[in-house]
Write a protein that holds these residues in place. Structure first.
Motif, PDB file in Angstrom:
ATOM      1  N   ILE A 181       0.828  -1.202   0.000  1.00 32.66           N
ATOM      2  CA  ILE A 181       0.000   0.000   0.000  1.00 32.66           C
ATOM      3  C   ILE A 181       0.866   1.257   0.000  1.00 32.66           C
ATOM      4  N   ALA A 182       2.054   1.163   0.550  1.00 32.39           N
ATOM      5  CA  ALA A 182       2.936   2.325   0.694  1.00 32.39           C
ATOM      6  C   ALA A 182       3.434   2.875  -0.641  1.00 32.39           C
ATOM      7  N   ILE A 183       3.321   2.118  -1.722  1.00 31.69           N
ATOM      8  CA  ILE A 183       3.827   2.607  -3.016  1.00 31.69           C
ATOM      9  C   ILE A 183       2.854   3.583  -3.676  1.00 31.69           C
ATOM     10  N   PHE A 184       1.655   3.743  -3.096  1.00 26.63           N
ATOM     11  CA  PHE A 184       0.645   4.632  -3.667  1.00 26.63           C
ATOM     12  C   PHE A 184       0.658   5.984  -2.965  1.00 26.63           C
ATOM     13  N   ASN A 185       0.092   6.996  -3.642  1.00 25.74           N
ATOM     14  CA  ASN A 185      -0.059   8.295  -2.986  1.00 25.74           C
ATOM     15  C   ASN A 185      -1.133   8.160  -1.903  1.00 25.74           C
ATOM     16  N   SER A 186      -1.261   9.176  -1.035  1.00 29.10           N
ATOM     17  CA  SER A 186      -2.141   9.061   0.132  1.00 29.10           C
ATOM     18  C   SER A 186      -3.598   8.815  -0.243  1.00 29.10           C
ATOM     19  N   ASP A 219      -4.754   7.254  -2.981  1.00 33.11           N
ATOM     20  CA  ASP A 219      -4.880   5.876  -3.436  1.00 33.11           C
ATOM     21  C   ASP A 219      -4.646   4.878  -2.298  1.00 33.11           C
ATOM     22  N   GLN A 220      -3.841   5.245  -1.304  1.00 33.58           N
ATOM     23  CA  GLN A 220      -3.640   4.353  -0.163  1.00 33.58           C
ATOM     24  C   GLN A 220      -4.963   4.087   0.537  1.00 33.58           C
ATOM     25  N   ALA A 221      -5.778   5.128   0.699  1.00 34.16           N
ATOM     26  CA  ALA A 221      -7.085   4.953   1.343  1.00 34.16           C
ATOM     27  C   ALA A 221      -7.958   4.012   0.522  1.00 34.16           C
ATOM     28  N   LEU A 222      -7.933   4.164  -0.810  1.00 35.21           N
ATOM     29  CA  LEU A 222      -8.705   3.283  -1.683  1.00 35.21           C
ATOM     30  C   LEU A 222      -8.206   1.842  -1.579  1.00 35.21           C
ATOM     31  N   MET A 223      -6.887   1.643  -1.608  1.00 37.12           N
ATOM     32  CA  MET A 223      -6.333   0.290  -1.533  1.00 37.12           C
ATOM     33  C   MET A 223      -6.702  -0.375  -0.205  1.00 37.12           C
ATOM     34  N   LYS A 224      -6.643   0.380   0.890  1.00 34.94           N
ATOM     35  CA  LYS A 224      -7.023  -0.176   2.193  1.00 34.94           C
ATOM     36  C   LYS A 224      -8.492  -0.594   2.199  1.00 34.94           C
ATOM     37  N   ALA A 225      -9.349   0.248   1.621  1.00 38.23           N
ATOM     38  CA  ALA A 225     -10.774  -0.070   1.568  1.00 38.23           C
ATOM     39  C   ALA A 225     -11.033  -1.310   0.715  1.00 38.23           C
ATOM     40  N   LEU A 226     -10.338  -1.413  -0.412  1.00 34.88           N
ATOM     41  CA  LEU A 226     -10.521  -2.583  -1.272  1.00 34.88           C
ATOM     42  C   LEU A 226     -10.034  -3.851  -0.583  1.00 34.88           C
ATOM     43  N   LEU A 227      -8.889  -3.788   0.092  1.00 35.04           N
ATOM     44  CA  LEU A 227      -8.392  -4.961   0.812  1.00 35.04           C
ATOM     45  C   LEU A 227      -9.346  -5.353   1.935  1.00 35.04           C
ATOM     46  N   GLU A 228      -9.931  -4.365   2.590  1.00 34.49           N
ATOM     47  CA  GLU A 228     -10.882  -4.662   3.646  1.00 34.49           C
ATOM     48  C   GLU A 228     -12.079  -5.429   3.087  1.00 34.49           C
TER      49      GLU A 228
END
Length: 113
Positions: A30-35, A37-46
């Motif tokens: 997740i750290a490779i994304f901007n802030s 997109d990080q929120a989006l990636m966390k939501a998708l993983l959830e």
């Protein structure tokens, strides 16, 4: 292909076209994304972990003054037989995105002419 845990940590990966200086086992994907997109990636993983959902998305990573970023088409879902891991298949679609942008610019110039 990446295997991620709930925190987004890379537990395993395989790919012939992984970028130099890209992810390695133990990195937080997740750290490779901007802030944003990080929120989006966390939501998708959830969604993957909590609902067992399969998700599909396109995202942009990296990019700096000396190195352009890459566009990725990703599919993620729970790893079969495992409740604590997700599998992510990422395909580099940068060339396609660049071609689409060039076409849009060409069409705009044509319409202006």
């Amino acid at each position: 292909m990446l295997i991620l845990d709930r925190a987004g940590t890379v537990r395993a990966l395989h790919g012939a076209e992984l970028p130099r200086g890209g992810l390695v086992v133990g990195d937080n994907a997740i750290a490779i994304f901007n802030s944003e997109d990080q929120a989006l990636m966390k939501a998708l993983l959830e969604r993957v972990f909590e609902e067992g959902a399969r998700v599909q998305y396109e995202t942009h990573t990296g990019g700096s003054a000396t190195r352009p970023g890459r566009w990725w088409s990703c599919r993620a879902g729970p790893l079969p037989g495992e409740g604590e891991f997700a599998v992510v298949v990422a395909t580099d679609v940068t060339d396609r995105r660049v071609a689409e942008q060039a076409l849009k610019e060409s069409e705009a110039r044509f319409l202006q002419a």
